[in-house]
Design a protein around this motif. Structure first.
Motif, mmCIF file in Angstrom:
data_model
loop_
_atom_site.group_PDB
_atom_site.id
_atom_site.type_symbol
_atom_site.label_atom_id
_atom_site.label_comp_id
_atom_site.label_asym_id
_atom_site.label_seq_id
_atom_site.Cartn_x
_atom_site.Cartn_y
_atom_site.Cartn_z
ATOM 1 N N PHE A 8 0.718 -1.361 0.062
ATOM 2 C CA PHE A 8 0.138 -0.036 0.062
ATOM 3 C C PHE A 8 0.952 1.421 -0.024
ATOM 4 O O PHE A 8 0.844 2.412 -0.976
ATOM 5 C CB PHE A 8 -0.646 -0.014 1.319
ATOM 6 C CG PHE A 8 -1.863 1.422 1.064
ATOM 7 C CD1 PHE A 8 -2.813 1.032 1.050
ATOM 8 C CD2 PHE A 8 -1.448 2.276 2.356
ATOM 9 C CE1 PHE A 8 -3.904 1.936 0.699
ATOM 10 C CE2 PHE A 8 -2.337 3.367 2.949
ATOM 11 C CZ PHE A 8 -3.607 3.490 2.176
ATOM 12 N N PHE A 9 2.062 1.521 0.893
ATOM 13 C CA PHE A 9 2.707 2.404 0.517
ATOM 14 C C PHE A 9 3.307 2.045 -0.020
ATOM 15 O O PHE A 9 4.283 3.770 -0.560
ATOM 16 C CB PHE A 9 3.354 2.583 2.553
ATOM 17 C CG PHE A 9 2.659 2.964 2.915
ATOM 18 C CD1 PHE A 9 2.139 4.066 3.466
ATOM 19 C CD2 PHE A 9 2.247 2.208 4.177
ATOM 20 C CE1 PHE A 9 1.056 4.932 4.715
ATOM 21 C CE2 PHE A 9 1.275 2.658 5.578
ATOM 22 C CZ PHE A 9 0.632 4.219 5.498
ATOM 23 N N LEU A 10 4.252 1.231 -0.409
ATOM 24 C CA LEU A 10 5.126 1.651 -1.663
ATOM 25 C C LEU A 10 4.491 1.564 -2.529
ATOM 26 O O LEU A 10 5.117 2.407 -3.316
ATOM 27 C CB LEU A 10 5.642 0.190 -1.510
ATOM 28 C CG LEU A 10 6.905 -0.258 -2.876
ATOM 29 C CD1 LEU A 10 8.175 0.382 -2.284
ATOM 30 C CD2 LEU A 10 7.437 -1.500 -2.732
ATOM 31 N N ARG A 11 3.205 1.475 -3.140
ATOM 32 C CA ARG A 11 3.016 1.841 -4.139
ATOM 33 C C ARG A 11 2.247 3.485 -4.363
ATOM 34 O O ARG A 11 1.284 4.062 -5.240
ATOM 35 C CB ARG A 11 1.777 1.115 -5.124
ATOM 36 C CG ARG A 11 2.241 -0.217 -5.474
ATOM 37 C CD ARG A 11 0.990 -1.320 -6.087
ATOM 38 N NE ARG A 11 1.967 -2.667 -5.923
ATOM 39 C CZ ARG A 11 1.687 -3.402 -6.219
ATOM 40 N NH1 ARG A 11 0.563 -3.328 -6.692
ATOM 41 N NH2 ARG A 11 2.525 -4.895 -6.930
ATOM 42 N N GLY A 12 2.031 3.966 -3.429
ATOM 43 C CA GLY A 12 1.559 5.239 -3.421
ATOM 44 C C GLY A 12 -0.131 5.484 -3.103
ATOM 45 O O GLY A 12 -0.524 6.656 -3.630
ATOM 46 N N TYR A 13 -0.649 4.217 -2.245
ATOM 47 C CA TYR A 13 -2.029 4.313 -2.517
ATOM 48 C C TYR A 13 -2.392 5.351 -1.038
ATOM 49 O O TYR A 13 -2.438 5.371 -0.206
ATOM 50 C CB TYR A 13 -2.446 2.994 -2.926
ATOM 51 C CG TYR A 13 -2.648 1.826 -2.968
ATOM 52 C CD1 TYR A 13 -2.229 2.279 -4.816
ATOM 53 C CD2 TYR A 13 -1.736 0.674 -2.832
ATOM 54 C CE1 TYR A 13 -2.205 0.991 -6.147
ATOM 55 C CE2 TYR A 13 -1.746 -0.245 -4.282
ATOM 56 C CZ TYR A 13 -2.067 -0.265 -5.171
ATOM 57 O OH TYR A 13 -1.712 -1.266 -5.828
ATOM 58 N N PRO A 14 -3.536 6.087 -2.303
ATOM 59 C CA PRO A 14 -4.229 6.254 -0.914
ATOM 60 C C PRO A 14 -5.021 6.218 -0.381
ATOM 61 O O PRO A 14 -5.806 5.104 -0.175
ATOM 62 C CB PRO A 14 -5.084 7.768 -2.059
ATOM 63 C CG PRO A 14 -5.440 7.242 -3.358
ATOM 64 C CD PRO A 14 -4.525 6.397 -3.401
ATOM 65 N N TYR A 15 -5.088 6.871 0.790
ATOM 66 C CA TYR A 15 -6.425 6.626 1.716
ATOM 67 C C TYR A 15 -7.679 7.359 2.312
ATOM 68 O O TYR A 15 -7.396 8.408 2.250
ATOM 69 C CB TYR A 15 -6.004 5.900 3.397
ATOM 70 C CG TYR A 15 -4.840 6.670 3.835
ATOM 71 C CD1 TYR A 15 -5.413 7.552 4.708
ATOM 72 C CD2 TYR A 15 -3.859 6.674 4.025
ATOM 73 C CE1 TYR A 15 -4.666 8.540 5.867
ATOM 74 C CE2 TYR A 15 -2.670 7.512 4.437
ATOM 75 C CZ TYR A 15 -3.219 8.210 5.724
ATOM 76 O OH TYR A 15 -2.502 9.720 5.423
ATOM 77 N N ASN A 16 -8.548 7.505 2.483
ATOM 78 C CA ASN A 16 -10.017 7.754 3.212
ATOM 79 C C ASN A 16 -9.965 8.737 4.671
ATOM 80 O O ASN A 16 -10.031 7.344 5.337
ATOM 81 C CB ASN A 16 -11.261 6.956 2.278
ATOM 82 C CG ASN A 16 -12.253 7.859 2.659
ATOM 83 O OD1 ASN A 16 -12.256 8.639 3.672
ATOM 84 N ND2 ASN A 16 -13.267 8.319 2.104
ATOM 85 N N PHE A 75 7.816 4.287 6.275
ATOM 86 C CA PHE A 75 6.395 4.087 5.878
ATOM 87 C C PHE A 75 5.562 5.107 6.697
ATOM 88 O O PHE A 75 4.694 5.976 6.932
ATOM 89 C CB PHE A 75 5.453 3.356 4.873
ATOM 90 C CG PHE A 75 6.563 2.683 3.831
ATOM 91 C CD1 PHE A 75 7.556 4.041 2.588
ATOM 92 C CD2 PHE A 75 5.998 1.870 3.655
ATOM 93 C CE1 PHE A 75 7.870 3.433 2.293
ATOM 94 C CE2 PHE A 75 7.241 1.319 2.544
ATOM 95 C CZ PHE A 75 8.197 2.108 1.507
ATOM 96 N N LEU A 76 5.339 4.112 7.823
ATOM 97 C CA LEU A 76 4.834 4.234 9.369
ATOM 98 C C LEU A 76 4.538 6.398 9.551
ATOM 99 O O LEU A 76 4.095 7.524 10.009
ATOM 100 C CB LEU A 76 4.026 3.748 10.081
ATOM 101 C CG LEU A 76 3.770 2.168 9.312
ATOM 102 C CD1 LEU A 76 3.328 1.558 10.694
ATOM 103 C CD2 LEU A 76 1.648 2.923 9.628
ATOM 104 N N THR A 77 6.300 6.060 9.917
ATOM 105 C CA THR A 77 6.833 7.447 10.401
ATOM 106 C C THR A 77 6.639 8.518 9.491
ATOM 107 O O THR A 77 6.720 9.959 10.375
ATOM 108 C CB THR A 77 8.405 7.238 10.305
ATOM 109 O OG1 THR A 77 8.406 5.639 11.671
ATOM 110 C CG2 THR A 77 8.474 7.778 11.395
ATOM 111 N N ASP A 78 8.195 8.004 8.539
ATOM 112 C CA ASP A 78 7.035 9.346 7.182
ATOM 113 C C ASP A 78 5.657 9.585 6.884
ATOM 114 O O ASP A 78 5.081 10.717 7.157
ATOM 115 C CB ASP A 78 7.333 8.496 5.866
ATOM 116 C CG ASP A 78 8.971 8.624 5.662
ATOM 117 O OD1 ASP A 78 9.366 9.099 6.712
ATOM 118 O OD2 ASP A 78 8.859 7.824 4.959
#
Length: 85
Positions: A8-16, A75-78
């Motif tokens: 999810f993070f690697l591909r840069g998917y957005p979240y709501n 990724f979470l920290t960022d």
């Protein structure tokens, strides 16, 4: 699933953000901070090895097994920093 979080993070998917709040009553930054703490305390390399071993081809498993946890935490920290601005 840990591998899904990574992808999810690697591909840069957005979240709501609204969905996150509806489901957890937390902001994205709060949820990701809680997730980060949980991963740091509870997710071991053994857990990851057991879960990923059946999901990935052996060559893919070998490539990702040692970096997966550290990259998810990065990724979470960022994302926590980005959401705290």
């Amino acid at each position: 699933d840990f591998f899904d979080i990574h992808t999810f993070f690697l591909r840069g998917y957005p979240y709501n953000e609204k969905v996150i709040f509806e489901k957890t009553e937390k902001s994205p930054a709060q949820l990701m901070q809680a997730l980060k703490k949980f991963i740091e305390k509870r997710v071991t390399q053994t857990h990851l090895d057991e879960d990923l071993n059946t999901l990935l081809q052996p060559s893919d498993f070998k490539k990702i097994r040692k970096i997966l946890k550290s990259e998810v935490l990065m990724f979470l920290t960022d994302e926590i920093v980005r959401n705290s601005r």
